[in-house]
Design a protein around this motif. Structure first.
Motif, PDB file in Angstrom:
ATOM      1  N   VAL A 186       0.633  -1.176   0.013  1.00 33.23           N
ATOM      2  CA  VAL A 186      -0.008   0.109   0.065  1.00 33.23           C
ATOM      3  C   VAL A 186       0.782   1.188   0.123  1.00 33.23           C
ATOM      4  CG1 VAL A 186      -1.908  -1.062   1.096  1.00 33.23           C
ATOM      5  CG2 VAL A 186      -0.269  -0.119   2.525  1.00 33.23           C
ATOM      6  N   SER A 187       2.142   1.217   0.054  1.00 34.90           N
ATOM      7  CA  SER A 187       2.986   2.346   0.121  1.00 34.90           C
ATOM      8  C   SER A 187       2.973   3.496  -1.095  1.00 34.90           C
ATOM      9  CB  SER A 187       4.509   1.895   0.202  1.00 34.90           C
ATOM     10  OG  SER A 187       5.009   1.286  -0.975  1.00 34.90           O
ATOM     11  N   ALA A 188       2.494   2.686  -2.081  1.00 32.03           N
ATOM     12  CA  ALA A 188       2.252   3.586  -3.414  1.00 32.03           C
ATOM     13  C   ALA A 188       0.906   4.388  -3.620  1.00 32.03           C
ATOM     14  CB  ALA A 188       2.659   2.952  -4.866  1.00 32.03           C
ATOM     15  N   LEU A 189       0.039   4.187  -2.369  1.00 28.07           N
ATOM     16  CA  LEU A 189      -1.178   4.742  -2.461  1.00 28.07           C
ATOM     17  C   LEU A 189      -1.418   5.769  -1.471  1.00 28.07           C
ATOM     18  CD1 LEU A 189      -3.026   1.176  -2.431  1.00 28.07           C
ATOM     19  CD2 LEU A 189      -2.383   2.378  -4.365  1.00 28.07           C
ATOM     20  N   ASP A 190      -2.519   6.661  -1.515  1.00 28.12           N
ATOM     21  CA  ASP A 190      -2.872   7.580  -0.555  1.00 28.12           C
ATOM     22  C   ASP A 190      -3.289   7.100   0.564  1.00 28.12           C
ATOM     23  OD1 ASP A 190      -5.775   7.948  -0.665  1.00 28.12           O
ATOM     24  OD2 ASP A 190      -5.145   8.151  -3.063  1.00 28.12           O
ATOM     25  N   LEU A 191      -3.366   7.893   1.551  1.00 30.75           N
ATOM     26  CA  LEU A 191      -3.837   7.374   3.076  1.00 30.75           C
ATOM     27  C   LEU A 191      -5.197   6.745   2.909  1.00 30.75           C
ATOM     28  CD1 LEU A 191      -2.261   9.930   5.540  1.00 30.75           C
ATOM     29  CD2 LEU A 191      -1.451   7.642   4.846  1.00 30.75           C
ATOM     30  N   SER A 192      -6.275   7.359   2.219  1.00 27.30           N
ATOM     31  CA  SER A 192      -7.593   7.086   2.320  1.00 27.30           C
ATOM     32  C   SER A 192      -7.683   5.776   1.463  1.00 27.30           C
ATOM     33  CB  SER A 192      -8.480   7.953   1.589  1.00 27.30           C
ATOM     34  OG  SER A 192      -8.172   8.352   0.370  1.00 27.30           O
ATOM     35  N   THR A 193      -6.851   5.748   0.195  1.00 29.39           N
ATOM     36  CA  THR A 193      -7.202   4.294  -0.682  1.00 29.39           C
ATOM     37  C   THR A 193      -6.264   3.397   0.304  1.00 29.39           C
ATOM     38  OG1 THR A 193      -6.937   5.822  -2.498  1.00 29.39           O
ATOM     39  CG2 THR A 193      -6.359   3.220  -2.624  1.00 29.39           C
ATOM     40  N   GLN A 194      -5.018   3.640   1.149  1.00 26.12           N
ATOM     41  CA  GLN A 194      -4.587   2.473   1.813  1.00 26.12           C
ATOM     42  C   GLN A 194      -5.564   1.814   2.882  1.00 26.12           C
ATOM     43  OE1 GLN A 194      -1.069   4.103   4.028  1.00 26.12           O
ATOM     44  NE2 GLN A 194      -0.072   4.319   2.185  1.00 26.12           N
ATOM     45  N   ALA A 195      -6.177   2.860   3.311  1.00 20.75           N
ATOM     46  CA  ALA A 195      -7.105   2.153   4.490  1.00 20.75           C
ATOM     47  C   ALA A 195      -8.157   1.246   3.975  1.00 20.75           C
ATOM     48  CB  ALA A 195      -7.856   3.435   5.355  1.00 20.75           C
ATOM     49  N   ARG A 196      -8.657   1.610   2.746  1.00 22.50           N
ATOM     50  CA  ARG A 196      -9.658   0.576   2.127  1.00 22.50           C
ATOM     51  C   ARG A 196      -8.808  -0.537   1.543  1.00 22.50           C
ATOM     52  NH1 ARG A 196     -11.421   5.625  -0.104  1.00 22.50           N
ATOM     53  NH2 ARG A 196     -10.261   5.284  -1.960  1.00 22.50           N
ATOM     54  N   VAL A 197      -7.662  -0.729   1.139  1.00 23.67           N
ATOM     55  CA  VAL A 197      -7.030  -1.994   0.855  1.00 23.67           C
ATOM     56  C   VAL A 197      -6.626  -2.767   2.106  1.00 23.67           C
ATOM     57  CG1 VAL A 197      -4.985  -2.846  -0.510  1.00 23.67           C
ATOM     58  CG2 VAL A 197      -6.108  -0.812  -1.346  1.00 23.67           C
ATOM     59  N   LEU A 198      -6.137  -1.892   3.031  1.00 25.47           N
ATOM     60  CA  LEU A 198      -5.965  -2.706   4.299  1.00 25.47           C
ATOM     61  C   LEU A 198      -7.207  -3.362   4.693  1.00 25.47           C
ATOM     62  CD1 LEU A 198      -3.701  -0.339   6.060  1.00 25.47           C
ATOM     63  CD2 LEU A 198      -2.935  -2.312   4.885  1.00 25.47           C
ATOM     64  N   ASP A 199      -8.228  -2.634   4.818  1.00 20.97           N
ATOM     65  CA  ASP A 199      -9.303  -3.379   5.053  1.00 20.97           C
ATOM     66  C   ASP A 199     -10.102  -4.630   4.077  1.00 20.97           C
ATOM     67  OD1 ASP A 199      -9.725  -1.781   7.460  1.00 20.97           O
ATOM     68  OD2 ASP A 199     -11.382  -0.529   6.120  1.00 20.97           O
ATOM     69  N   LEU A 200      -9.573  -4.671   3.026  1.00 24.43           N
ATOM     70  CA  LEU A 200      -9.705  -5.570   1.912  1.00 24.43           C
ATOM     71  C   LEU A 200      -8.878  -6.883   2.444  1.00 24.43           C
ATOM     72  CD1 LEU A 200     -10.956  -6.908  -0.473  1.00 24.43           C
ATOM     73  CD2 LEU A 200      -8.969  -5.777  -1.730  1.00 24.43           C
ATOM     74  N   PHE A 201      -7.586  -6.532   2.856  1.00 24.33           N
ATOM     75  CA  PHE A 201      -6.669  -7.795   3.323  1.00 24.33           C
ATOM     76  C   PHE A 201      -7.422  -8.501   4.454  1.00 24.33           C
ATOM     77  CE2 PHE A 201      -3.305  -5.678   0.975  1.00 24.33           C
ATOM     78  CZ  PHE A 201      -2.629  -6.718   0.343  1.00 24.33           C
ATOM     79  N   LEU A 202      -7.905  -7.602   5.270  1.00 19.23           N
ATOM     80  CA  LEU A 202      -8.465  -8.152   6.595  1.00 19.23           C
ATOM     81  C   LEU A 202      -9.479  -9.221   6.186  1.00 19.23           C
ATOM     82  CD1 LEU A 202      -8.395  -4.947   9.012  1.00 19.23           C
ATOM     83  CD2 LEU A 202      -7.059  -7.298   9.345  1.00 19.23           C
ATOM     84  N   GLN A 203     -10.747  -8.594   5.325  1.00 20.13           N
ATOM     85  CA  GLN A 203     -11.734  -9.162   5.015  1.00 20.13           C
ATOM     86  C   GLN A 203     -11.290 -10.439   4.219  1.00 20.13           C
ATOM     87  OE1 GLN A 203     -15.074  -8.535   5.619  1.00 20.13           O
ATOM     88  NE2 GLN A 203     -15.153 -10.754   5.176  1.00 20.13           N
ATOM     89  N   ILE A 204     -10.376 -10.500   3.309  1.00 18.77           N
ATOM     90  CA  ILE A 204      -9.892 -11.809   2.640  1.00 18.77           C
ATOM     91  C   ILE A 204      -9.472 -12.914   3.776  1.00 18.77           C
ATOM     92  CG2 ILE A 204      -8.166 -12.792   1.209  1.00 18.77           C
ATOM     93  CD1 ILE A 204      -8.458 -10.051  -0.330  1.00 18.77           C
ATOM     94  N   GLN A 205      -8.602 -12.267   4.700  1.00 17.22           N
ATOM     95  CA  GLN A 205      -8.174 -13.528   5.490  1.00 17.22           C
ATOM     96  C   GLN A 205      -9.288 -13.595   6.315  1.00 17.22           C
ATOM     97  OE1 GLN A 205      -5.655 -12.001   9.239  1.00 17.22           O
ATOM     98  NE2 GLN A 205      -4.091 -13.199   8.008  1.00 17.22           N
ATOM     99  N   ARG A 206     -10.304 -13.147   6.796  1.00 18.90           N
ATOM    100  CA  ARG A 206     -11.404 -13.431   7.507  1.00 18.90           C
ATOM    101  C   ARG A 206     -12.392 -14.620   6.671  1.00 18.90           C
ATOM    102  NH1 ARG A 206     -12.010  -8.326   9.648  1.00 18.90           N
ATOM    103  NH2 ARG A 206     -13.258  -7.414   7.722  1.00 18.90           N
ATOM    104  N   ASP A 207     -12.494 -14.536   5.313  1.00 19.39           N
ATOM    105  CA  ASP A 207     -13.085 -15.407   4.297  1.00 19.39           C
ATOM    106  C   ASP A 207     -12.349 -16.458   4.173  1.00 19.39           C
ATOM    107  OD1 ASP A 207     -15.006 -13.554   4.367  1.00 19.39           O
ATOM    108  OD2 ASP A 207     -14.504 -12.513   2.536  1.00 19.39           O
ATOM    109  N   THR A 208     -11.060 -16.568   3.875  1.00 17.48           N
ATOM    110  CA  THR A 208     -10.199 -17.633   3.461  1.00 17.48           C
ATOM    111  C   THR A 208      -9.312 -18.448   4.550  1.00 17.48           C
ATOM    112  OG1 THR A 208      -8.360 -16.283   2.973  1.00 17.48           O
ATOM    113  CG2 THR A 208     -10.388 -16.583   1.301  1.00 17.48           C
ATOM    114  N   GLY A 209      -8.766 -17.680   5.377  1.00 23.15           N
ATOM    115  CA  GLY A 209      -8.071 -18.175   6.482  1.00 23.15           C
ATOM    116  C   GLY A 209      -6.665 -18.096   5.965  1.00 23.15           C
ATOM    117  N   VAL A 210      -6.254 -17.106   4.939  1.00 18.25           N
ATOM    118  CA  VAL A 210      -5.006 -17.119   4.490  1.00 18.25           C
ATOM    119  C   VAL A 210      -4.014 -16.391   5.509  1.00 18.25           C
ATOM    120  CG1 VAL A 210      -5.445 -14.865   3.455  1.00 18.25           C
ATOM    121  CG2 VAL A 210      -3.495 -16.327   2.359  1.00 18.25           C
ATOM    122  N   SER A 211      -2.643 -16.795   5.594  1.00 20.28           N
ATOM    123  CA  SER A 211      -1.725 -16.092   6.409  1.00 20.28           C
ATOM    124  C   SER A 211      -0.954 -14.918   5.495  1.00 20.28           C
ATOM    125  CB  SER A 211      -0.681 -17.083   6.806  1.00 20.28           C
ATOM    126  OG  SER A 211      -1.323 -18.235   7.675  1.00 20.28           O
TER     127      SER A 211
END
Length: 288
Positions: A186-211
């Motif tokens: 997320v280092s190439a993204l602005d702060l607001s976009t960073q937050a949304r992409v980080l939330d996506l990572f969290l959701q994917i982990q909850r859905d799939t159990g990926v590490s």
């Protein structure tokens, strides 16, 4: 994913044992450059390990070692009980479906000459999945990362930076991996976009159990989604603990500097952080 009664992750997925990586020097009489030395870490199934440090600390080298992109010169890396540091090229190709990567720059990590379906379908076809099934899988992962239904037929240049990084995440996710190495995603993204992409990572982990092995220079970013955090300096781990321990009450001055260097959206808090960072940096110089 399984946890014990205290809520701790139980099933070990990746173990890094006393790993070192050396790069040869340009001239024959020069000593090799030791990029990382004696690194020992563990990642469990469904867990995120945040790996944080400044440029040159060795964190990306460690990620590349896990991916098999650089040779390990000492120690070993064990994935699901198998030593992957000695894996053959054929074994590595088989492992690629279980260990995937999301790179830093969404502008250069996607082939501009291909449309999104072609980019995402290629690894599935290499693994022997049929075309019809592969296309269905591509549609599923694009929907999972929140991309519109017409994404598959378009090219990378038609999307914003945040959308491209979502597509890069979909490319990693399409193989249903057990572990994703996230190298400054997320280092190439602005702060607001960073937050949304980080939330996506969290959701994917909850859905799939990926590490995740989540690599970043920004301790605030790492704090957002990591269960444990390891801090790297000059090729070594200088601090390791739970995300709360390392990001709220770091024991090392270097970790405190990283925390104060992280940008925040509030200008008053940013100014306060900057003043505290400069004061800490001044203390470090006076001690040296």
């Amino acid at each position: 994913m399984s946890r014990d009664a205290a809520g701790q992750f139980q099933d070990e997925l990746l173990r890094i044992e006393s790993v070192g990586v050396e790069y040869p020097r340009k001239h024959i009489f020069d000593k090799p450059f030791k990029a990382i030395s004696d690194i020992s870490l563990q990642i469990r199934q469904g867990e995120t390990l945040g790996l944080v440090g400044e440029s040159g600390s060795g964190k990306t080298t460690l990620g590349r070692a896990v991916l098999g992109l650089v040779p390990v010169t000492e120690g070993r890396i064990v994935f699901e009980g198998n030593d992957i540091t000695t894996a053959t090229r054929r074994q590595r190709r088989s492992l690629s479906k279980d260990i995937q990567v999301v790179f830093q720059d969404p502008y250069t990590s996607l082939n501009p000459s291909l449309n999104i379906e072609q980019i995402l379908i290629e690894p599935l076809m290499v693994q022997g999945m049929g075309k019809r099934e592969s296309r269905q899988r591509v549609r599923e992962v694009l929907d999972h990362v929140g991309m519109p239904s017409d994404t598959a037929g378009r090219r990378p240049r038609e999307f914003s930076g945040g959308q491209r990084q979502r597509i890069a995440i979909a490319r990693a996710l399409v193989m249903s991996p057990r572990l994703i190495v996230c190298d400054e995603p997320v280092s190439a993204l602005d702060l607001s976009t960073q937050a949304r992409v980080l939330d996506l990572f969290l959701q994917i982990q909850r859905d799939t159990g990926v590490s995740y092995l989540f690599i970043s220079h920004d301790l605030d970013v790492v704090a957002h989604l990591s269960h444990r955090v390891a801090v790297m300096l000059k090729g070594s781990i200088v601090e390791e603990g739970t995300a709360a321990q390392v990001t709220q009450n770091p024991g090392e001055a270097y970790s405190r500097k990283l925390l104060l260097a992280s940008p925040v959206a509030d200008p008053d808090r940013q100014q306060e952080r900057r003043a505290r960072y400069l004061a800490l940096a001044g203390e470090s110089r006076s001690i040296d």
